[in-house]
Motif scaffolding. Sequence first.
Motif, PDB file in Angstrom:
ATOM      1  N   SER A 135       0.850  -1.200   0.000  1.00  0.00           N
ATOM      2  CA  SER A 135       0.000   0.000   0.000  1.00  0.00           C
ATOM      3  C   SER A 135       0.881   1.244   0.000  1.00  0.00           C
ATOM      4  O   SER A 135       1.903   1.312   0.686  1.00  0.00           O
ATOM      5  CB  SER A 135      -0.943   0.005   1.211  1.00  0.00           C
ATOM      6  N   ALA A 136       0.483   2.224  -0.817  1.00  0.00           N
ATOM      7  CA  ALA A 136       1.288   3.441  -0.961  1.00  0.00           C
ATOM      8  C   ALA A 136       1.446   4.140   0.387  1.00  0.00           C
ATOM      9  O   ALA A 136       2.540   4.612   0.721  1.00  0.00           O
ATOM     10  CB  ALA A 136       0.629   4.382  -1.972  1.00  0.00           C
ATOM     11  N   ALA A 137       0.383   4.190   1.175  1.00  0.00           N
ATOM     12  CA  ALA A 137       0.458   4.896   2.452  1.00  0.00           C
ATOM     13  C   ALA A 137       1.349   4.138   3.442  1.00  0.00           C
ATOM     14  O   ALA A 137       2.105   4.747   4.203  1.00  0.00           O
ATOM     15  CB  ALA A 137      -0.943   5.104   3.018  1.00  0.00           C
ATOM     16  N   THR A 138       1.271   2.807   3.409  1.00  0.00           N
ATOM     17  CA  THR A 138       2.133   2.006   4.287  1.00  0.00           C
ATOM     18  C   THR A 138       3.594   2.184   3.894  1.00  0.00           C
ATOM     19  O   THR A 138       4.471   2.381   4.748  1.00  0.00           O
ATOM     20  CB  THR A 138       1.729   0.520   4.209  1.00  0.00           C
ATOM     21  N   ARG A 139       3.865   2.148   2.599  1.00  0.00           N
ATOM     22  CA  ARG A 139       5.242   2.318   2.122  1.00  0.00           C
ATOM     23  C   ARG A 139       5.814   3.679   2.499  1.00  0.00           C
ATOM     24  O   ARG A 139       7.015   3.813   2.761  1.00  0.00           O
ATOM     25  CB  ARG A 139       5.287   2.160   0.596  1.00  0.00           C
ATOM     26  N   ARG A 140       4.949   4.694   2.485  1.00  0.00           N
ATOM     27  CA  ARG A 140       5.376   6.047   2.898  1.00  0.00           C
ATOM     28  C   ARG A 140       5.928   6.005   4.328  1.00  0.00           C
ATOM     29  O   ARG A 140       6.971   6.563   4.624  1.00  0.00           O
ATOM     30  CB  ARG A 140       4.142   6.946   2.803  1.00  0.00           C
ATOM     31  N   VAL A 141       5.193   5.314   5.205  1.00  0.00           N
ATOM     32  CA  VAL A 141       5.607   5.199   6.605  1.00  0.00           C
ATOM     33  C   VAL A 141       6.897   4.383   6.721  1.00  0.00           C
ATOM     34  O   VAL A 141       7.825   4.758   7.445  1.00  0.00           O
ATOM     35  CB  VAL A 141       4.469   4.559   7.436  1.00  0.00           C
ATOM     36  N   LEU A 142       6.974   3.272   5.988  1.00  0.00           N
ATOM     37  CA  LEU A 142       8.159   2.414   6.062  1.00  0.00           C
ATOM     38  C   LEU A 142       9.404   3.159   5.594  1.00  0.00           C
ATOM     39  O   LEU A 142      10.477   3.035   6.188  1.00  0.00           O
ATOM     40  CB  LEU A 142       7.946   1.143   5.221  1.00  0.00           C
ATOM     41  N   ALA A 143       9.256   3.971   4.534  1.00  0.00           N
ATOM     42  CA  ALA A 143      10.407   4.742   4.025  1.00  0.00           C
ATOM     43  C   ALA A 143      10.950   5.651   5.121  1.00  0.00           C
ATOM     44  O   ALA A 143      12.168   5.795   5.285  1.00  0.00           O
ATOM     45  CB  ALA A 143      10.001   5.563   2.806  1.00  0.00           C
ATOM     46  N   CYS A 144      10.059   6.240   5.899  1.00  0.00           N
ATOM     47  CA  CYS A 144      10.471   7.142   6.979  1.00  0.00           C
ATOM     48  C   CYS A 144      11.142   6.363   8.111  1.00  0.00           C
ATOM     49  O   CYS A 144      12.206   6.768   8.600  1.00  0.00           O
ATOM     50  CB  CYS A 144       9.255   7.907   7.484  1.00  0.00           C
TER      51      CYS A 144
ATOM     52  N   ILE B  74      -7.521  -6.634   0.220  1.00  0.00           N
ATOM     53  CA  ILE B  74      -8.301  -7.212  -0.898  1.00  0.00           C
ATOM     54  C   ILE B  74      -9.506  -7.968  -0.331  1.00  0.00           C
ATOM     55  O   ILE B  74     -10.626  -7.871  -0.843  1.00  0.00           O
ATOM     56  CB  ILE B  74      -7.425  -8.164  -1.767  1.00  0.00           C
ATOM     57  N   SER B  75      -9.279  -8.691   0.767  1.00  0.00           N
ATOM     58  CA  SER B  75     -10.397  -9.445   1.367  1.00  0.00           C
ATOM     59  C   SER B  75     -11.220  -8.582   2.329  1.00  0.00           C
ATOM     60  O   SER B  75     -12.218  -9.034   2.866  1.00  0.00           O
ATOM     61  CB  SER B  75      -9.860 -10.682   2.113  1.00  0.00           C
ATOM     62  N   GLY B  76     -10.779  -7.326   2.564  1.00  0.00           N
ATOM     63  CA  GLY B  76     -11.582  -6.419   3.398  1.00  0.00           C
ATOM     64  C   GLY B  76     -11.263  -6.456   4.889  1.00  0.00           C
ATOM     65  O   GLY B  76     -12.064  -6.000   5.710  1.00  0.00           O
ATOM     66  N   GLU B  77     -10.069  -6.969   5.235  1.00  0.00           N
ATOM     67  CA  GLU B  77      -9.703  -7.069   6.649  1.00  0.00           C
ATOM     68  C   GLU B  77      -9.678  -5.707   7.360  1.00  0.00           C
ATOM     69  O   GLU B  77      -9.839  -5.631   8.585  1.00  0.00           O
ATOM     70  CB  GLU B  77      -8.306  -7.728   6.750  1.00  0.00           C
ATOM     71  N   GLN B  78      -9.499  -4.639   6.565  1.00  0.00           N
ATOM     72  CA  GLN B  78      -9.459  -3.298   7.178  1.00  0.00           C
ATOM     73  C   GLN B  78     -10.826  -2.868   7.719  1.00  0.00           C
ATOM     74  O   GLN B  78     -10.928  -1.853   8.403  1.00  0.00           O
ATOM     75  CB  GLN B  78      -8.908  -2.269   6.168  1.00  0.00           C
TER      76      GLN B  78
ATOM     77  N   LEU C 270      -3.854  -0.233 -12.301  1.00  0.00           N
ATOM     78  CA  LEU C 270      -3.255  -1.443 -11.707  1.00  0.00           C
ATOM     79  C   LEU C 270      -4.262  -2.347 -10.999  1.00  0.00           C
ATOM     80  O   LEU C 270      -4.193  -3.562 -11.121  1.00  0.00           O
ATOM     81  CB  LEU C 270      -2.152  -1.060 -10.721  1.00  0.00           C
ATOM     82  N   TYR C 271      -5.159  -1.744 -10.226  1.00  0.00           N
ATOM     83  CA  TYR C 271      -6.035  -2.575  -9.400  1.00  0.00           C
ATOM     84  C   TYR C 271      -7.283  -3.053 -10.144  1.00  0.00           C
ATOM     85  O   TYR C 271      -7.714  -4.179  -9.961  1.00  0.00           O
ATOM     86  CB  TYR C 271      -6.474  -1.825  -8.132  1.00  0.00           C
ATOM     87  N   HIS C 272      -7.880  -2.160 -10.921  1.00  0.00           N
ATOM     88  CA  HIS C 272      -9.140  -2.548 -11.554  1.00  0.00           C
ATOM     89  C   HIS C 272      -9.047  -3.845 -12.359  1.00  0.00           C
ATOM     90  O   HIS C 272      -9.897  -4.726 -12.190  1.00  0.00           O
ATOM     91  CB  HIS C 272      -9.703  -1.381 -12.385  1.00  0.00           C
ATOM     92  N   PRO C 273      -8.017  -3.998 -13.216  1.00  0.00           N
ATOM     93  CA  PRO C 273      -7.933  -5.268 -13.958  1.00  0.00           C
ATOM     94  C   PRO C 273      -7.798  -6.478 -13.010  1.00  0.00           C
ATOM     95  O   PRO C 273      -8.393  -7.526 -13.254  1.00  0.00           O
ATOM     96  CB  PRO C 273      -6.675  -5.107 -14.802  1.00  0.00           C
ATOM     97  N   LYS C 274      -7.041  -6.295 -11.905  1.00  0.00           N
ATOM     98  CA  LYS C 274      -6.860  -7.428 -10.976  1.00  0.00           C
ATOM     99  C   LYS C 274      -8.149  -7.779 -10.242  1.00  0.00           C
ATOM    100  O   LYS C 274      -8.353  -8.913  -9.807  1.00  0.00           O
ATOM    101  CB  LYS C 274      -5.779  -7.084  -9.938  1.00  0.00           C
ATOM    102  N   LEU C 275      -9.006  -6.772 -10.067  1.00  0.00           N
ATOM    103  CA  LEU C 275     -10.268  -7.007  -9.359  1.00  0.00           C
ATOM    104  C   LEU C 275     -11.411  -7.301 -10.325  1.00  0.00           C
ATOM    105  O   LEU C 275     -12.572  -7.420  -9.911  1.00  0.00           O
ATOM    106  CB  LEU C 275     -10.610  -5.785  -8.492  1.00  0.00           C
TER     107      LEU C 275
ATOM    108  N   GLY D 267       3.217 -10.468  -3.891  1.00  0.00           N
ATOM    109  CA  GLY D 267       2.887 -11.138  -5.146  1.00  0.00           C
ATOM    110  C   GLY D 267       1.826 -10.444  -5.977  1.00  0.00           C
ATOM    111  O   GLY D 267       1.332 -10.991  -6.963  1.00  0.00           O
ATOM    112  N   LEU D 268       1.480  -9.196  -5.596  1.00  0.00           N
ATOM    113  CA  LEU D 268       0.375  -8.519  -6.299  1.00  0.00           C
ATOM    114  C   LEU D 268       0.772  -8.010  -7.670  1.00  0.00           C
ATOM    115  O   LEU D 268      -0.017  -8.039  -8.619  1.00  0.00           O
ATOM    116  CB  LEU D 268      -0.136  -7.358  -5.430  1.00  0.00           C
ATOM    117  N   PHE D 269       2.017  -7.494  -7.808  1.00  0.00           N
ATOM    118  CA  PHE D 269       2.464  -6.983  -9.117  1.00  0.00           C
ATOM    119  C   PHE D 269       3.689  -7.767  -9.583  1.00  0.00           C
ATOM    120  O   PHE D 269       4.472  -8.225  -8.776  1.00  0.00           O
ATOM    121  CB  PHE D 269       2.815  -5.489  -9.042  1.00  0.00           C
TER     122      PHE D 269
END
Lengths: 217, 217
Positions: free
Chosen positions: B11-20, B36-40, B119-124, B215-217
């Motif tokens: 996730s872009a937002a998670t990666r932002r935090v990890l970079a910091c 993807i499964s809605g765990e959030q 990126l996501y729409h075709p996968k979904l 394994g998403l991309f």
Amino acid sequence: MVVKVYGPVYSAATRRVLACLIEKGVDFEIKPINIISGEQHSPDYLKLQPFGFVPVIQDGDLTLFESRAILRYYAEKYASQGAELLGKNLEERAIVEQWLEVEGHNYNLPCYTLVVQILYHPKLGLALDHKAIEEAEEKLGKVLDIYEERLSKSKYLAGDFYSLADLSHLSFTNYLVNNAGKDYMIKNRKHVNAWWEDISNRPAWKKVLELGTDGLF
Amino acid sequence: MVVKVYGPVYSAATRRVLACLIEKGVDFEIKPINIISGEQHSPDYLKLQPFGFVPVIQDGDLTLFESRAILRYYAEKYASQGAELLGKNLEERAIVEQWLEVEGHNYNLPCYTLVVQILYHPKLGLALDHKAIEEAEEKLGKVLDIYEERLSKSKYLAGDFYSLADLSHLSFTNYLVNNAGKDYMIKNRKHVNAWWEDISNRPAWKKVLELGTDGLF
């Protein structure tokens, strides 16, 4: 040093900045920008704010835009003057920042849609997009349900102290409650309503409202 | 104290935090959330993040969400450890905050639309909204034109020092350039491209990419 604030006194983002300056007792001078006639896209203005949004401030050598960046600057610069708006330590500030981001990303957009559609469109002779209004109200309602839960546990969004996180909500919520006929969204939620009654009665906010709306509303 | 980071590593937002966290040399442990499964939206996750967005961090008694609030917290807490990400004084921090807000309000949304659509729409199995893609690209192009002008005057967005303002752009720009086929938007702008080459080659960002995409991309 008098801070120059470029923007119309009725713009929500400009009012957000003014509320902070008044809380902190910082002298300012308003440099009106006519956003109805498109002055924010003039070459002179774009030199200050390349995206063409209001407001911008000038404070000596510092030119700064993005209202929430301006809030943070003055809240930190004058931390011990006027109301403390960032909490007392790093952890409190972190929670202030969290809810300030929530305001900027979750609350602001549906409010903006409702206010622009309901208040500005008729004045500009534009048709109302009823579907957009309905969707924005539904979205905002879900955000306010989360606020209701949060505000049942603490007096303000970031804890039991007033902060930038609360202050940043004043402008759009005021239009929503007092001009756009959506007061029930606040009043029907007990804790949100108590919070709104508290923050909207702060003397600094009342002084912002006294600056008027350039005859717009 | 190991910081727990709840979110998918892609996730872009998670990666932002990890970079910091990596820039600051802070130890962390990833607690994967399957968006993807809605765990959030599960009751357990909503206790941590009532809006159902990723990421959230837990650091001792502190639970914090909103990626940019998390960035600010760690950049300030470990100001003298690793790269200095908020500038050296209040005025530099103000300009960092300005461009961090620009990223959050002007850059992020069209990037999000492009990445999710392409990126996501075709996968979904969802259809592409070509009008939305076109509008997002036009909007992002205008923002990048302003960046090009800005980056012709300073090496990084907030000045001649790397900061949170730059770091916050890494995640979505990476997907835009390396996965969504929109690399020309960066490469055709000389100063934006030089900036991108610089920031995307920082060791901390390369370590984020090494965490993979589940394994998403």
